[in-house]
Enzyme design. Structure first.
Site, PDB file in Angstrom:
ATOM      1  CB  THR A  98      39.772 103.628  62.355  1.00  0.00           C
ATOM      2  OG1 THR A  98      39.698 103.241  63.726  1.00  0.00           O
ATOM      3  CG2 THR A  98      38.839 102.760  61.517  1.00  0.00           C
ATOM      4  CE  LYS A 173      37.709 101.056  64.950  1.00  0.00           C
ATOM      5  NZ  LYS A 173      37.361 101.228  66.343  1.00  0.00           N
ATOM      6  CE  LYS A 241      38.473 107.924  60.362  1.00  0.00           C
ATOM      7  NZ  LYS A 241      39.055 106.988  61.326  1.00  0.00           N
TER       8      LYS A 241
END
Ligand code: NAP
Length: 341
Positions: A98, A173, A241
């Site tokens: 990701t 995502k 993150k």
């Protein structure tokens, strides 16, 4: 090109499982991970070891990467001995991490110039999905473009969504991650309210599951929170993150994401007080008494130390080689911090 030889870079929680399915499907697999011990199981099962991403990719038809942060992705692909240069002409480069949508576009473009094919392919489904080989793939390319590598993707996924353009998978995502973060805050609030009111929190989860107050997060993660099981399937620092990346994108778009803003504050706090390597379900510890937090391995005094410091406030030591959350790309003097501050 017939896919025979595959390289896999990053054999952590997710990567080791995914690589295992590729091995089970009969492909010739070479692996590289920063910490070799995390690849030992795969090596025992017949995978070959390489000493660098470049060496792993040298004769691979297809290279997967599943590392931690955008900074890791950038290093593995774009450094002088990175995959863009090291992979053979015509090879496929698939990033499962990701990561940043812009970085995915940069990698796609750089690969194209070198006559290689790169696309972003972040996953969802968690550690269990990786174990079962039933992950959902979120793909930054068209179905036609991906067709040559589809049989390999099918070895570890149950569903695939195509977002047709470089970076499209990463953007989708991040949408998923901001929703996940708010779902987690929702169940954490609910559990705190139930516990402080002296009613059965587990039964409240059952109520939520039977109506519209529940979520995938409350179904799979809230029971772990209640049991005090904070082992990582998905690391808290990785969700921080992801939320940081989403907030970075929201700034570029000049929109506000109030849920993500709040979630970033909470997960950043959790990471600052020692919860970075805990599972995301440790979020509920922030609602608990200090003693409970201490017993779980958290230390609130670390937060005070950070507040007193003159650093950027992201909760990281920026000395040496250490990288922080990989979300925001704000300049901090000559150090590029990636926090959300
Ligand atoms: P992880 O256990 O930390 O795995 C990442 C692995 O990449 C580690 O083994 C790390 O090495 C290795 N690595 C990092 N930089 C490297 C480099 N430059 N060269 C070689 N290896 C490198 O994390 P994870 O849970 O598997 O997650 C990986 C990615 O998938 C993250 O971006 C995460 O956000 C995403 N993701 C995770 C989940 C989940 O449920 N866990 C679900 C969907 C997506 P070391 O062993 O030395 O640390």
């Amino acid at each position: 090109m017939q896919i025979r030889k595959i390289a896999f870079i990053g054999t952590g929680i997710m990567g080791a499982r995914i690589a295992g399915h590729i091995l089970d499907a009969g492909y010739d697999l070479t692996v590289y991970n920063r910490t070799k011990e995390k690849a030992e199981d795969l090596l025992a099962r017949g995978a070959h070891w390489a000493d660098s991403p470049a060496q792993a990719a040298a004769d691979a038809d297809l290279v997967f990467t599943m590392v931690g942060y955008p900074t890791d992705v950038e290093d593995v692909y774009l450094s002088t001995d990175g995959l863009i240069r090291a992979a053979k002409k015509g090879a496929w480069l698939v990033d499962l991490t990701t990561s940043s949508p812009q970085l995915a576009r940069d990698i796609h473009d750089a690969a194209e110039v070198e006559d290689k094919h790169a696309f972003d392919c972040p996953v969802t489904g968690g550690e269990q999905g990786a174990v079962d080989g039933t992950l959902t793939l979120i793909i930054g390319a068209t179905e036609e473009q991906v067709a040559p590598v589809l049989p390999v993707l099918e070895s570890f996924s149950a569903r695939r969504f195509y977002f047709d353009q470089p970076g499209g998978g990463q953007t989708a995502k991040l949408c998923n991650q901001v929703s996940l973060a708010s779902c987690m805050m929702g169940y954490a609030d609910a559990l705190a309210l139930a516990q402080q009111s002296g009613i059965d929190a587990a039964r409240v989860l059952e109520v939520m599951a039977s109506g519209t107050g529940g979520s995938g997060a409350s179904k799979t993660l809230a029971p772990k929170s209640l049991e005090g099981d904070f082992k990582p399937g998905f690391l808290a620092e990785h969700l921080r993150k992801d939320i940081g990346l989403a907030l970075q994108r929201s700034e570029e778009l000049d929109i506000t994401l109030p849920g993500a803003e709040t979630a970033f504050t909470l997960f950043d706090m959790l990471c600052q007080i020692g919860g970075s390597r805990m599972g995301t379900q440790a979020l509920t510890l922030l609602y608990q008494e200090e003693e409970t937090c201490r017993a779980a391995g958290l230390d609130w005094s670390l937060l005070e130390q950070e507040d007193e410091g003159d650093g950027c406030g992201c909760g990281h030591d920026h000395g040496g080689d250490h990288e922080c959350c990989g979300g925001h790309g704000h300049e901090h003097g000559d150090h590029e911090c990636h926090c959300h501050h």
